[in-house]
Design an enzyme around this catalytic site. Structure first.
Site, mmCIF file in Angstrom:
data_model
loop_
_atom_site.group_PDB
_atom_site.id
_atom_site.type_symbol
_atom_site.label_atom_id
_atom_site.label_comp_id
_atom_site.label_asym_id
_atom_site.label_seq_id
_atom_site.Cartn_x
_atom_site.Cartn_y
_atom_site.Cartn_z
ATOM 1 N N CYS A 113 10.003 41.201 83.927
ATOM 2 C CA CYS A 113 11.422 41.010 83.606
ATOM 3 C C CYS A 113 12.365 41.819 84.497
ATOM 4 O O CYS A 113 13.552 41.514 84.597
ATOM 5 C CB CYS A 113 11.669 41.349 82.144
ATOM 6 N N HIS A 254 19.240 41.564 80.627
ATOM 7 C CA HIS A 254 18.048 40.707 80.525
ATOM 8 C C HIS A 254 18.064 40.023 79.159
ATOM 9 O O HIS A 254 18.401 40.638 78.151
ATOM 10 C CB HIS A 254 16.800 41.581 80.674
ATOM 11 N N ASN A 284 13.646 33.460 76.930
ATOM 12 C CA ASN A 284 13.346 34.526 77.883
ATOM 13 C C ASN A 284 12.566 33.935 79.063
ATOM 14 O O ASN A 284 11.415 33.540 78.908
ATOM 15 C CB ASN A 284 12.523 35.607 77.172
HETATM 16 O O1 UT7 Z 1 11.140 40.336 78.214
HETATM 17 C C1 UT7 Z 1 10.652 41.506 77.632
HETATM 18 C C2 UT7 Z 1 9.452 41.203 76.875
HETATM 19 N N1 UT7 Z 1 9.546 40.895 75.508
HETATM 20 C C3 UT7 Z 1 10.408 41.364 74.590
HETATM 21 O O2 UT7 Z 1 11.358 42.031 74.856
HETATM 22 C C4 UT7 Z 1 10.114 41.022 73.155
HETATM 23 C C5 UT7 Z 1 10.344 42.180 72.239
HETATM 24 N N2 UT7 Z 1 9.996 41.888 70.880
HETATM 25 C C6 UT7 Z 1 10.624 40.953 70.117
HETATM 26 O O3 UT7 Z 1 11.513 40.267 70.587
HETATM 27 C C7 UT7 Z 1 10.250 40.833 68.673
HETATM 28 O O4 UT7 Z 1 9.359 41.875 68.332
HETATM 29 C C8 UT7 Z 1 9.588 39.484 68.289
HETATM 30 C C9 UT7 Z 1 10.626 38.368 68.401
HETATM 31 C C10 UT7 Z 1 8.408 39.182 69.179
HETATM 32 C C11 UT7 Z 1 9.108 39.537 66.855
HETATM 33 O O5 UT7 Z 1 10.197 39.857 66.006
HETATM 34 P P1 UT7 Z 1 10.076 41.034 64.953
HETATM 35 O O6 UT7 Z 1 11.345 41.082 64.211
HETATM 36 O O7 UT7 Z 1 9.641 42.272 65.680
HETATM 37 O O8 UT7 Z 1 8.951 40.499 64.012
HETATM 38 P P2 UT7 Z 1 7.645 41.264 63.534
HETATM 39 O O9 UT7 Z 1 6.617 41.240 64.607
HETATM 40 O O10 UT7 Z 1 8.045 42.570 62.927
HETATM 41 O O11 UT7 Z 1 7.160 40.321 62.379
HETATM 42 C C12 UT7 Z 1 7.872 40.223 61.126
HETATM 43 C C13 UT7 Z 1 7.183 39.159 60.299
HETATM 44 C C14 UT7 Z 1 5.675 39.325 60.217
HETATM 45 O O12 UT7 Z 1 5.271 38.915 58.938
HETATM 46 P P3 UT7 Z 1 4.945 39.986 57.771
HETATM 47 O O13 UT7 Z 1 3.849 40.835 58.344
HETATM 48 O O14 UT7 Z 1 6.221 40.743 57.575
HETATM 49 O O15 UT7 Z 1 4.546 39.124 56.644
HETATM 50 C C15 UT7 Z 1 5.151 38.366 61.257
HETATM 51 O O16 UT7 Z 1 3.856 37.905 60.985
HETATM 52 O O17 UT7 Z 1 7.414 37.885 60.899
HETATM 53 C C16 UT7 Z 1 6.160 37.231 61.132
HETATM 54 N N3 UT7 Z 1 6.284 36.441 62.352
HETATM 55 C C17 UT7 Z 1 6.784 35.197 62.355
HETATM 56 N N4 UT7 Z 1 7.247 34.415 61.372
HETATM 57 C C18 UT7 Z 1 7.697 33.196 61.698
HETATM 58 C C19 UT7 Z 1 5.980 36.796 63.638
HETATM 59 N N5 UT7 Z 1 6.280 35.774 64.469
HETATM 60 C C20 UT7 Z 1 6.777 34.791 63.700
HETATM 61 C C21 UT7 Z 1 7.263 33.513 63.991
HETATM 62 N N6 UT7 Z 1 7.724 32.757 62.948
HETATM 63 N N7 UT7 Z 1 7.316 33.002 65.224
#
Ligand code: UT7
Length: 329
Positions: A113, A254, A284
């Protein structure tokens, strides 16, 4: 010694769209969740067979057509990408051939990135020393080629596309690219990686069966690093020049997650109408986000000659960067 400035932009974006509704049919997710957690509505995705060099050449050709420059006068081509057409040769070589840049040398830069900012700085160094007069920097990724569309953590975020920038010397009295502040923290490498396909785990039936050739991400760890590091570098860079968020005319971050952008904006105290956000449409695109966001800013009339522009990046590596420039056209 002259400075270096961006004098033209081009983009390479595939027309096809992957919507949140499409993803709802592919993995256990909902459009509501994706919008709330990331701000993304759609991503542009290539047709089968369309490559990084196809889109990169399109972006470069737009610059050639717009400016009327002779492609043989381009001295250097840097393609920032983590999705080269092939492991070998470098995508820069494919672009060089396609656009007829017969006088250019070039190479790929693999820093995810932060690729566009790092490549822009490298190109600027060649222009500032007088070694080169014309460098082409391309930030572009076909992320759909390395994403597991059964992994809801990653497949909802990434899209395809990017753009190209022409870097040339400043005229007398022009500022152009003012300064940069780039940092890597290699201790974060394992949290966003493609484990196989390199010398550590050469591609084998086992690596394919265990999907090690796809992007693996611990979203939470990356998110935490991103929300801290991107604004930190931006603030330090501004302060080094006696500026604060108030002085910034346009902030181009970004586009990884709308919540990461919001956290940076809060910290920098740049008014939201000066922040370029197009993540809803593109998702992204890794090295592609910043040139695409410049294009959005130009199209929306938000970026004008003389504007003080701040860029921020963060991603795999971990890598992060900030750049300050006076927009030159
Ligand atoms: O370009 C640079 C590289 N990447 C980034 O900058 C990405 C950085 N990270 C993020 O953008 C976020 O961490 C994500 C978008 C990947 C995930 O969002 P989050 O708010 O951190 O979600 P989480 O991993 O804390 O998950 C919360 C809940 C979980 O369920 P439980 O354990 O609370 O029941 C996940 O299993 O959301 C669930 N979950 C989803 N639910 C529906 C994870 N992915 C999904 C999904 N749809 N796609």
């Amino acid at each position: 010694m002259p400075g270096a400035k961006i004098t033209a932009m081009g983009v390479g974006v595939p027309p096809g769209l992957l919507t949140n509704q499409d993803l709802e049919k592919m993995v256990d997710t909902s459009s509501e969740w994706i919008v709330e957690r990331t701000g993304i509505l759609t991503r542009h995705i290539v047709e089968k067979g369309v490559t990084t060099s196809d889109l990169a050449s399109e972006a470069a050709q737009q610059i050639i057509d717009k400016t009327g420059i002779d492609p043989t006068t381009i001295d250097l081509i840097i393609v920032a990408t983590i999705t080269p057409d092939m492991m070998l040769p470098a995508t820069a070589c494919l672009v060089q051939d396609r656009i007829g840049a017969k006088g250019a040398w070039g190479f790929d830069m693999s820093i995810a990135c932060s690729g566009f900012l790092y490549a822009t700085q490298v190109a600027a160094q060649f222009v500032k020393t007088g070694a080169h007069k014309r460098a082409l920097v391309i930030g572009l990724d076909v992320m759909s080629s390395i994403i597991d569309y059964e992994d809801r953590q990653t497949c909802i975020i990434f899209g395809d596309g990017g753009g190209a920038a022409l870097i040339e010397p400043t005229e007398e009295g022009e500022e152009g690219i003012i300064d940069f502040l780039h940092e890597v923290d290699g201790s974060g490498g394992e949290f966003l990686c493609i484990p196989a396909g390199g010398s550590k785990h050469p591609t084998s039936k086992e690596t394919l069966d265990s999907k090690m050739h796809f992007v693996h991400q611990d979203g939470k760890v990356v998110f935490k690093f991103a929300t801290r590091k991107m604004p930190e570098l931006c603030v330090r860079l501004l302060e080094r020049h006696g500026y604060s968020g108030d002085d910034v005319d346009v902030f181009i971050p970004h586009q990884a997650n709308l919540r990461i952008i919001s956290a940076a904006v809060d910290r920098l105290k740049v008014p939201m109408d000066k922040v370029i956000v197009n993540i809803a449409e593109y998702g992204n695109t890794t090295a592609g986000t910043l040139p695409l966001a410049i294009d959005t800013a130009l199209n929306q009339g938000k970026l004008k000659k003389g504007d003080l522009v701040l860029f921020g990046s963060v991603g795999a590596g971990f890598s992060a960067g900030a750049m300050l420039m006076r927009w030159a056209y």
